[in-house]
Design an enzyme around this catalytic site. Structure first.
Site, PDB file in Angstrom:
ATOM      1  N   LYS A  18       0.742  -1.106   0.016  1.00 50.47           N
ATOM      2  CA  LYS A  18      -0.085   0.070  -0.094  1.00 50.47           C
ATOM      3  C   LYS A  18       1.120   1.321   0.027  1.00 50.47           C
ATOM      4  O   LYS A  18       0.614   2.451  -0.766  1.00 50.47           O
ATOM      5  CB  LYS A  18      -0.673   0.142   1.361  1.00 50.47           C
ATOM      6  CG  LYS A  18      -1.957  -0.872   1.423  1.00 50.47           C
ATOM      7  CD  LYS A  18      -3.012  -0.653   2.677  1.00 50.47           C
ATOM      8  CE  LYS A  18      -2.134  -0.510   3.962  1.00 50.47           C
ATOM      9  NZ  LYS A  18      -1.892  -1.702   4.335  1.00 50.47           N
ATOM     10  N   GLY A  19       1.874   1.260   0.800  1.00 53.37           N
ATOM     11  CA  GLY A  19       2.858   2.467   0.982  1.00 53.37           C
ATOM     12  C   GLY A  19       3.402   2.860  -0.331  1.00 53.37           C
ATOM     13  O   GLY A  19       3.170   4.009  -0.783  1.00 53.37           O
ATOM     14  N   LYS A 190     -11.988 -13.705  -5.825  1.00 57.40           N
ATOM     15  CA  LYS A 190     -13.040 -13.691  -4.508  1.00 57.40           C
ATOM     16  C   LYS A 190     -12.629 -13.040  -3.342  1.00 57.40           C
ATOM     17  O   LYS A 190     -13.453 -12.155  -2.770  1.00 57.40           O
ATOM     18  CB  LYS A 190     -13.285 -15.196  -4.242  1.00 57.40           C
ATOM     19  CG  LYS A 190     -14.700 -15.311  -3.302  1.00 57.40           C
ATOM     20  CD  LYS A 190     -15.955 -15.036  -4.114  1.00 57.40           C
ATOM     21  CE  LYS A 190     -16.205 -16.495  -4.772  1.00 57.40           C
ATOM     22  NZ  LYS A 190     -17.409 -16.318  -5.808  1.00 57.40           N
ATOM     23  N   PRO A 191     -11.524 -13.316  -2.618  1.00 62.17           N
ATOM     24  CA  PRO A 191     -10.873 -12.476  -1.745  1.00 62.17           C
ATOM     25  C   PRO A 191     -11.056 -11.022  -1.831  1.00 62.17           C
ATOM     26  O   PRO A 191     -11.467 -10.336  -0.675  1.00 62.17           O
ATOM     27  CB  PRO A 191      -9.360 -12.956  -1.311  1.00 62.17           C
ATOM     28  CG  PRO A 191      -9.344 -14.272  -2.173  1.00 62.17           C
ATOM     29  CD  PRO A 191     -10.449 -14.127  -3.289  1.00 62.17           C
ATOM     30  N   THR A 192     -10.716 -10.528  -2.935  1.00 60.80           N
ATOM     31  CA  THR A 192     -10.936  -8.852  -2.992  1.00 60.80           C
ATOM     32  C   THR A 192     -12.451  -8.581  -3.200  1.00 60.80           C
ATOM     33  O   THR A 192     -12.917  -7.586  -2.762  1.00 60.80           O
ATOM     34  CB  THR A 192     -10.198  -8.778  -4.581  1.00 60.80           C
ATOM     35  OG1 THR A 192      -8.630  -8.965  -4.433  1.00 60.80           O
ATOM     36  CG2 THR A 192     -10.579  -7.302  -4.879  1.00 60.80           C
ATOM     37  N   CYS A 387      25.346   5.705  12.719  1.00 62.35           N
ATOM     38  CA  CYS A 387      24.608   5.664  14.038  1.00 62.35           C
ATOM     39  C   CYS A 387      25.554   4.920  14.970  1.00 62.35           C
ATOM     40  O   CYS A 387      26.796   5.124  15.543  1.00 62.35           O
ATOM     41  CB  CYS A 387      23.301   5.791  14.161  1.00 62.35           C
ATOM     42  SG  CYS A 387      22.687   6.499  15.669  1.00 62.35           S
ATOM     43  N   GLU A 411      25.834   1.480  27.128  1.00 59.90           N
ATOM     44  CA  GLU A 411      24.582   0.711  26.519  1.00 59.90           C
ATOM     45  C   GLU A 411      24.959  -0.630  26.444  1.00 59.90           C
ATOM     46  O   GLU A 411      24.000  -1.594  26.576  1.00 59.90           O
ATOM     47  CB  GLU A 411      24.381   1.310  25.030  1.00 59.90           C
ATOM     48  CG  GLU A 411      23.111   0.544  24.427  1.00 59.90           C
ATOM     49  CD  GLU A 411      22.787   1.008  23.005  1.00 59.90           C
ATOM     50  OE1 GLU A 411      23.402   2.162  22.630  1.00 59.90           O
ATOM     51  OE2 GLU A 411      21.831   0.748  22.487  1.00 59.90           O
ATOM     52  N   ARG A 471      20.814   8.065  21.754  1.00 59.65           N
ATOM     53  CA  ARG A 471      20.893   8.530  23.152  1.00 59.65           C
ATOM     54  C   ARG A 471      22.415   8.648  23.642  1.00 59.65           C
ATOM     55  O   ARG A 471      22.641   9.348  24.483  1.00 59.65           O
ATOM     56  CB  ARG A 471      20.153   7.548  24.055  1.00 59.65           C
ATOM     57  CG  ARG A 471      18.681   7.623  24.151  1.00 59.65           C
ATOM     58  CD  ARG A 471      18.088   6.830  25.250  1.00 59.65           C
ATOM     59  NE  ARG A 471      16.839   6.307  24.879  1.00 59.65           N
ATOM     60  CZ  ARG A 471      15.728   7.134  24.914  1.00 59.65           C
ATOM     61  NH1 ARG A 471      15.653   8.190  25.074  1.00 59.65           N
ATOM     62  NH2 ARG A 471      14.551   6.684  24.405  1.00 59.65           N
ATOM     63  N   HIS A 516      21.921   9.692  10.467  1.00 59.77           N
ATOM     64  CA  HIS A 516      21.526   8.613   9.500  1.00 59.77           C
ATOM     65  C   HIS A 516      21.357   9.341   8.046  1.00 59.77           C
ATOM     66  O   HIS A 516      20.157   9.636   7.936  1.00 59.77           O
ATOM     67  CB  HIS A 516      20.339   8.228  10.042  1.00 59.77           C
ATOM     68  CG  HIS A 516      20.276   7.247  11.092  1.00 59.77           C
ATOM     69  ND1 HIS A 516      20.265   5.751  11.025  1.00 59.77           N
ATOM     70  CD2 HIS A 516      20.162   7.378  12.473  1.00 59.77           C
ATOM     71  CE1 HIS A 516      20.297   5.584  12.364  1.00 59.77           C
ATOM     72  NE2 HIS A 516      19.999   6.363  13.162  1.00 59.77           N
ATOM     73  N   GLU A 518      21.032   7.772   5.343  1.00 62.76           N
ATOM     74  CA  GLU A 518      20.138   7.096   4.464  1.00 62.76           C
ATOM     75  C   GLU A 518      18.799   7.626   4.496  1.00 62.76           C
ATOM     76  O   GLU A 518      18.027   7.508   3.324  1.00 62.76           O
ATOM     77  CB  GLU A 518      20.046   5.608   4.779  1.00 62.76           C
ATOM     78  CG  GLU A 518      19.348   5.415   6.296  1.00 62.76           C
ATOM     79  CD  GLU A 518      20.277   5.545   7.694  1.00 62.76           C
ATOM     80  OE1 GLU A 518      21.473   6.029   7.447  1.00 62.76           O
ATOM     81  OE2 GLU A 518      19.993   4.866   8.796  1.00 62.76           O
TER      82      GLU A 518
HETATM   83  N1  GLN Z   1      21.942   2.904  20.436  1.00 60.95           N
HETATM   84  C1  GLN Z   1      22.691   3.818  19.965  1.00 60.95           C
HETATM   85  C2  GLN Z   1      22.264   5.161  20.805  1.00 60.95           C
HETATM   86  O1  GLN Z   1      21.117   5.097  21.260  1.00 60.95           O
HETATM   87  C3  GLN Z   1      22.630   4.423  18.454  1.00 60.95           C
HETATM   88  C4  GLN Z   1      21.237   4.412  17.822  1.00 60.95           C
HETATM   89  C5  GLN Z   1      21.094   4.257  16.545  1.00 60.95           C
HETATM   90  O2  GLN Z   1      22.071   3.497  15.971  1.00 60.95           O
HETATM   91  N2  GLN Z   1      20.297   4.618  15.983  1.00 60.95           N
HETATM   92  O3  GLN Z   1      23.053   6.259  20.787  1.00 60.95           O
END
Ligand code: GLN
Length: 539
Positions: A18-19, A190-192, A387, A411, A471, A516, A518
Site C-alpha cells: 500500500k505504501g 473472490k478474496p478481493t 549511528c 549501552e 541517546r 543517519h 540514509e
Molecule cells: N543505540 C545507540 C544510541 O542510542 C545508537 C542508536 C542508533 O543506531 N540509531 O545512541
C-alpha cells in the site's frame, strides 16, 4: 482548486505494498503538474513508531522535524522527493492522546466525548491540517492495516464522514491481493470481492482497485471485478510484482491511472515528466556489473523468515548510489552473531566490496560488529558506519589503536573502564524517569565538516544538515587521545562539541556518522556519502 483527498486502503492481507502504491500515485500526480503530499495512518496504540519492535514493524523512519514514523513516510519522501513532516503521521495512540488531552482541557465544552464522532473528527482535522500546511492539491492518505480488522475501523469511519462532507473531493483506492493458488492455476478475485463488500459495509465504495498479484491482471478478471465490486472495468488496475519498486508508477501509467484519477475529479494533466524516472528504471535494469555490499545487523529474522524491512532506507540508499554508478547492487545480510561464534567467518568478507554497519540498539551482536569493523579498517575494505556503526567504530579504534582494551559504550557494558561512547548528559534524567518515548536526540541538526576529510569531499561543502536518532554520543574525554592515535574527527556540531563524523586514517573509505544519512537519499539524488562509499567499493 479545493484540496483533494485520496485514501488508500488495503484488502485481503498486509504487505501488499500500500505504501509504495500510495507513493506511486503521488508521484504520478506530481508528474502531471500538481502539488502532492502524503499521510500515513498507523493503527497501533503506540504514539509513534519509536517504541515499536523493528522486526515486527520495520524501520523507524525519522523526519526532518524529529518524528519517529513508519517506513512508508520514507517511501513518500523518496518517491515525491520532498520532506514529509510530523503532521503527516498519526497512530491510534496519537489520535486518542490528543482527544483525551482536549477533553481534560474542557475543549469539548462539557459535552460527552464519544468514540464516534470525536475520534474520526480528530482524524479528519489532522488530515485537513496536513493538507493545508503542505498547500497540497492532492493529499494521499494511506490507512494502515487491512480492511475488515477492528484496528482501523475508526479511520475508515473518518473516510466515510469526510466523503459525505465533500463528495467531489474524496476518492478511495483499494490495494488488494489476488492469489494464484498453485494447485488451481488461476488468479482468484473472490478474496478481493469480500474485501470490497467489507468496505461497502463501512459505507465506503472504492473508486479504483489496484490488483496486486504475481502476474498482470487479464480481461476476464477485470470484468469479474467490475461485475462484483461496483467499479468500471477500466478502474481495476493491474499491479503485478516487479523487480524494482520504482517501476510501479510507470506500470500504473501504462493503464493511465493518473489521467483516470484526474478525470474523475474533473481535472486535466498540466505537465508530463516521468522521463527522469523512466531513465532511472532503465539504468537499474541494464546494470549488469555488480557491487557487493554487506550489511551487518541483527534485526533480520522472524521465525523462519528473513526480513530486511528494518533497514529499508539503508537498502534504498545503496540502490540509489549503485545506480548512479551504473552498477547492480548485491546485498548480503550478515548476522553479526555469527562472527562471534566463529571468527573464521571474517575471511568471507573478502568476497564483498564494502560493508555497512547500520543503526542499532542494545548489546546483542555488538562484539561481532566490532570484529567486522576491525577487519574493514585493517584490510582497507570500504566501511560506512551509521549511528551505532559509528559508535562501535570509535570503540574498535579505542581498543585496537589507542590501547584501551575494554573500551565500550555503557549501552553494552556499564562496567567498562573506558566509556569512549557515553550517554548524552540530557538523556540521564529522561531514562531515570522512564521517559523513553520520543526522547532521543531526534531530527535534523547542523554539522560542520573538516575541510581535509573524505566527507567534505563527498558533500562538496562544509555545512550540512542530517537526521539523528540516538541517546549516546562520542565521549570528548577521549577525543585528544584518539585523535593523537590517528582518528579523524571529520564533522562536529557547529559549536564543536558533538562529534558527528569520524574517519580512519590511510584508508580508501572509512567513514562513520552519528547521524543517519540514509534518510535523505533520493532515487535521483543519491546521498553523497553513499555515492562515494559505493565509488570506493567499486574501485
Ligand atoms: N543505540 C545507540 C544510541 O542510542 C545508537 C542508536 C542508533 O543506531 N540509531 O545512541
Amino acid at each position: 482548486m479545493e484540496h483533494k483527498f485520496i485514501f488508500v486502503a488495503g484488502g485481503v492481507m498486509s504487505g501488499v505494498g500500500k505504501g509504495v502504491a500510495c507513493a506511486s500515485i503521488g508521484k504520478i500526480l506530481q508528474s502531471k503538474g500538481y502539488k502532492v503530499t502524503a499521510i500515513k495512518i498507523d493503527p497501533y496504540i503506540n504514539v509513534d513508531a519509536g517504541t515499536m519492535n523493528p522486526t515486527e514493524h520495520g524501520e523507524v523512519f525519522v523526519t526532518e522535524d524529529g518524528d519517529e514514523t513508519d517506513q512508508d513516510i520514507g517511501n513518500y519522501e523518496r518517491f515525491l522527493d520532498q520532506n514529509i513532516l510530523a503532521t503527516n503521521y498519526m497512530t491510534t495512540g496519537r489520535v486518542y492522546l490528543s482527544v483525551i488531552q482536549r477533553e481534560r482541557n474542557l475543549e469539548y465544552e462539557g459535552k460527552c466525548v464519544e468514540v464516534v464522532p470525536h475520534v474520526p473528527e480528530e482524524v479528519i482535522n489532522r488530515i485537513k491540517n496536513a493538507a493545508q500546511l503542505a498547500k497540497a492539491d492532492f493529499t494521499l492518505v494511506e490507512i494502515g492495516g487491512t480492511v475488515g480488522e477492528y484496528q482501523n475501523i475508526l479511520f475508515l469511519e473518518a473516510v466515510r464522514m469526510l466523503r459525505s462532507q465533500m463528495p467531489n473531493d474524496v476518492m478511495v483506492v483499494l490495494v488488494s491481493y489476488l492469489p494464484i493458488p498453485s494447485k488451481v492455476g488461476e488468479m482468484k478475485t473472490k478474496p478481493t470481492q469480500t474485501a470490497v463488500r467489507t468496505l461497502n459495509s463501512a459505507g465506503i465504495f472504492p473508486d479504483f482497485i489496484l490488483c496486486r498479484s504475481d502476474m498482470p491482471l487479464d480481461e476476464v478478471r477485470k470484468q469479474k471485478l467490475a461485475t462484483f465490486c461496483n467499479i468500471s472495468k477500466e478502474n481495476a488496475i493491474s499491479a503485478p510484482d516487479v523487480e524494482n519498486i520504482y517501476e510501479i508508477p510507470l506500470n500504473f501509467e501504462k493503464e493511465e491511472l493518473g489521467d483516470k484519477i484526474l478525470t474523475k475529479f474533473g481535472l486535466k494533466s498540466k505537465a508530463k515528466n516521468l522521463e527522469d524516472w523512466q531513465k532511472l528504471v532503465d539504468i537499474a535494469k541494464r546494470a549488469k556489473q555488480e557491487v557487493k555490499i554487506g550489511i551487518v545487523g541483527k534485526y533480520f529474522s522472524t521465525g523462519q523468515f528473513t526480513l530486511s524491512d528494518s533497514y529499508i532506507s539503508v537498502i534504498e540508499a545503496i540502490k540509489h548510489a549503485a545506480w548512479f554508478h551504473k552498477r547492480k547492487p548485491i546485498l548480503t545480510w550478515l548476522n553479526s552473531e555469527k562472527f562471534e561464534k566463529d571468527p573464521k567467518e571474517l575471511e568471507n568478507l573478502k568476497e564483498l566490496d564494502g560493508i555497512i554497519v547500520p543503526g542499532g540498539f542494545g548489546s546483542r551482536g555488538t562484539e561481532g560488529k566490532i570484529m567486522v569493523i576491525k577487519y574493514c579498517r585493517e584490510n582497507n575494505l570500504p566501511y560506512l558506519g551509521l549511528c551505532y556503526g559509528m559508535q562501535l567504530a570509535v570503540i574498535e579504534f579505542a581498543r585496537h589503536m589507542a590501547g584501551l582494551a575494554k573500551a565500550n559504550s555503557p549501552e553494552v557494558d556499564q562496567k567498562s573502564p573506558y566509556h569512549v561512547v557515553h550517554i548524552m548528559p540530557d538523556q540521564v534524567e529522561k531514562i531515570k524517569q522512564k521517559k523513553m518515548g520520543a526522547t532521543m536526540r531526534l531530527g535534523a541538526y547542523p554539522c560542520v565538516l573538516a575541510k581535509d576529510s573524505i566527507s567534505f569531499k563527498a558533500y562538496g561543502r562544509d555545512k550540512i544538515n542530517e537526521r539523528h536518532r540516538h541517546r549516546y554520543e562520542f565521549n570528548n574525554e577521549y577525543r585528544r587521545l584518539l585523535v593523537e592515535k590517528g582518528l579523524k574527527i571529520a564533522g562536529t556540531s557547529p559549536d564543536g562539541k558533538l562529534v558527528e563524523i569520524i574517519e580512519a586514517p590511510n584508508h580508501k573509505f572509512f567513514v562513520a556518522t552519528q547521524f543517519h544519512p540514509e534518510f535523505k537519499s533520493r532515487p535521483l539524488k543519491p546521498h553523497p556519502l553513499f555515492r562515494e562509499f559505493i565509488k570506493a567499493a567499486i574501485s
